[in-house]
Design a protein around this motif. Sequence first.
Motif, PDB file in Angstrom:
ATOM      1  N   GLY A 299       0.284  -0.833   0.155  1.00 17.64           N
ATOM      2  CA  GLY A 299       0.334   0.310  -0.288  1.00 17.64           C
ATOM      3  C   GLY A 299       0.854   1.264  -0.053  1.00 17.64           C
ATOM      4  O   GLY A 299       0.270   2.418   0.309  1.00 17.64           O
ATOM      5  N   CYS A 327      -2.937  16.145   2.535  1.00 14.82           N
ATOM      6  CA  CYS A 327      -3.664  14.558   1.457  1.00 14.82           C
ATOM      7  C   CYS A 327      -4.157  15.367   0.543  1.00 14.82           C
ATOM      8  O   CYS A 327      -3.525  16.244   0.230  1.00 14.82           O
ATOM      9  N   CYS A 333     -14.023  13.416   1.184  1.00 18.90           N
ATOM     10  CA  CYS A 333     -13.807  13.162  -0.013  1.00 18.90           C
ATOM     11  C   CYS A 333     -13.322  11.090   0.459  1.00 18.90           C
ATOM     12  O   CYS A 333     -13.139  11.024   0.928  1.00 18.90           O
ATOM     13  N   PRO A 334     -14.332  10.788  -0.178  1.00 19.84           N
ATOM     14  CA  PRO A 334     -13.365   8.671  -0.158  1.00 19.84           C
ATOM     15  C   PRO A 334     -12.760   8.258  -0.749  1.00 19.84           C
ATOM     16  O   PRO A 334     -11.355   9.538  -1.302  1.00 19.84           O
ATOM     17  N   ASN A 335     -11.571   8.031   0.873  1.00 18.18           N
ATOM     18  CA  ASN A 335     -10.291   7.530   0.213  1.00 18.18           C
ATOM     19  C   ASN A 335      -9.376   8.734   0.136  1.00 18.18           C
ATOM     20  O   ASN A 335      -8.628   8.393  -0.807  1.00 18.18           O
ATOM     21  N   GLN A 337      -5.739   9.979   0.770  1.00 19.39           N
ATOM     22  CA  GLN A 337      -4.603  10.104   1.115  1.00 19.39           C
ATOM     23  C   GLN A 337      -3.696  10.515   1.458  1.00 19.39           C
ATOM     24  O   GLN A 337      -3.144  11.849   1.380  1.00 19.39           O
ATOM     25  N   GLY A 360       0.147   6.782  -0.168  1.00 21.94           N
ATOM     26  CA  GLY A 360      -1.039   5.423  -0.713  1.00 21.94           C
ATOM     27  C   GLY A 360      -0.780   5.671  -2.256  1.00 21.94           C
ATOM     28  O   GLY A 360      -0.874   4.974  -2.750  1.00 21.94           O
ATOM     29  N   LYS A 361      -0.636   6.209  -2.230  1.00 20.41           N
ATOM     30  CA  LYS A 361      -0.584   7.133  -3.798  1.00 20.41           C
ATOM     31  C   LYS A 361      -0.887   8.560  -4.363  1.00 20.41           C
ATOM     32  O   LYS A 361      -1.169   9.417  -3.746  1.00 20.41           O
ATOM     33  N   SER A 394     -11.783  16.123  -5.747  1.00 24.76           N
ATOM     34  CA  SER A 394     -10.439  15.492  -5.919  1.00 24.76           C
ATOM     35  C   SER A 394      -9.845  16.230  -5.762  1.00 24.76           C
ATOM     36  O   SER A 394      -7.746  15.212  -5.768  1.00 24.76           O
TER      37      SER A 394
END
Length: 409
Positions: A299, A327, A333-335, A337, A360-361, A394
Motif C-alpha cells: 500500500g 492530503c 472525500c472517499p479514500n 491519501q 498511499g497513491k 478530488s
Amino acid sequence: MKIIVIGSIAAGVSAASRLSAGEREAQITVYEAGAFYSCGTGGLPHYLAGDLPELYAAIQGKERELAAQNITARLRHQAEAIDAGARQVAVRDLATGRTFTDGYDKLVVATGALPRIPQVPGAQRVGVQTLKNVEDLIFLKEYLRTPYVRDIVVLGGDWAGLELAKALLKLGRKVRIVTGEQQILPRLDPEVAKRVQEALEAEGVQLSLGETVRAFPGRTFVEEVQTNRGSYPCDLCLTADGLTPNTALLAAAGAQLAPNGGVLIGPDLATSLPGVYAVGACAVCREGSLRSGSVRVGGLEIACTGLTEAEAKRAGLRVKSVTAAGCDRPGICPNPQTITIKLVYEANTRQVVGAQAWGGKNVSTRVNAIAVAIRAGMTVDALGQVDFVYSSCSTSIWDPIQVVCGRAR
C-alpha cells in the motif's frame, strides 16, 4: 534521411522519431537481436504474474505501433560493429548466419543495461537466472509453474529488485532480498528507505542487508544461496544487482564512456561519435540527470527526484531539508491519501535540488511536479506559490507540495 536504431525499446524508436522530425521521407530501421519486440526490461516483472496472452498483446501492440510509423523492424538481427567514420553498422542475421552492412545518416543506440550474475561457485546452476528479455520471461514463467519452486531469492535491493520481489509475491512465493548495501534503495536517505523496508517486511519479504553472495550450493539445480553471514533455501535466484550499461558496441567504436560504463551523451542525445546517439540505460547525460524513479510496495508508493540530502552534502552543497505531510484530497472525500514529502534545497539560494515522497497513491505526480521545478531552477518559495489545481471532490486546497514548501519558510 536514413536512421538505424539498435534495440527495439520504446526510447530508441521515440528518439529516432524525434531526430527525423520534419523529414517526411525519413527511413527508420530497427535491429533487434531478440525474437520479440522489446517491452523494456523495467516492465518485464509485471508479466511474471500476468498471463502470456497479455504479454503477447503488448508485443503485438508494439508491432502495430512500429508499422503505423512506417518503421522497418528486423527481429533476430544482431548489430555486431559500428563504423562511425563510414556511417555503417555490421549486422548478423541470427536465423541464417549471414552478415551484412547497412548505412545510416543517424544511428540511435538503445541497448539498455545487463544484470550481472555473481561469478561464484555454482553460478552456472539451473535456477540462477536473469530477467533481461522476453525469452527470459517465457522461461521463468514455465519454471515457476513447477510446484517445488517456493523459496525465491532476489539479488539487489534497488528499484529493479523491488519490482521483481513484488511480482513474485503476487505468485504466492516466499521471497528474500539479498543485497550488499546496508539499506533498501541505497540512494534514498535512511529515514525514507526505512519506510520502504517496513512496507516490504509487512508484505512478507525477508531482507538480508549488507550480505555478499559467496556460492550457490546445489546439484543440477540451485538449492541455496550462501552469503558471508549464512545460507538461505533457494529454488530460484533472480539477479537484479549490478546493472551494467550495454555499451560494448559503442566502446569498440571509440565512443566516450562515463566511469560506470555508460556512454556519455549531451542534451541532444548525441554521443562523441558523429551521427551517433544513445538513449536509455546505456547512456549517461554529461550534464547530469535528476534520476527520478518510483516503486509501489503493497500500500506504499515511493518516488524520488534530484539529489537526496546525503548526496547533496557529499557533492559539497550547503543544503537544508524539510519534511511535511498533506492530503491529496479533502478529508470529506472517499479514500483520502496522506502524502509525505522530504524536500531538499540550497541553504543560501533556497533553490530546490531534490525530493523524496511516500504515501498511499498519487505520489509520483507530486514528484513529477518537483522534477519540473528543479529543472526550471525554482526556489522553495516560488514552488510554494504555484497555483495547483483545486477541486472540491478530488484535490485539497493546499497541495502536499505547498504544505512542505510552507514548512520550509
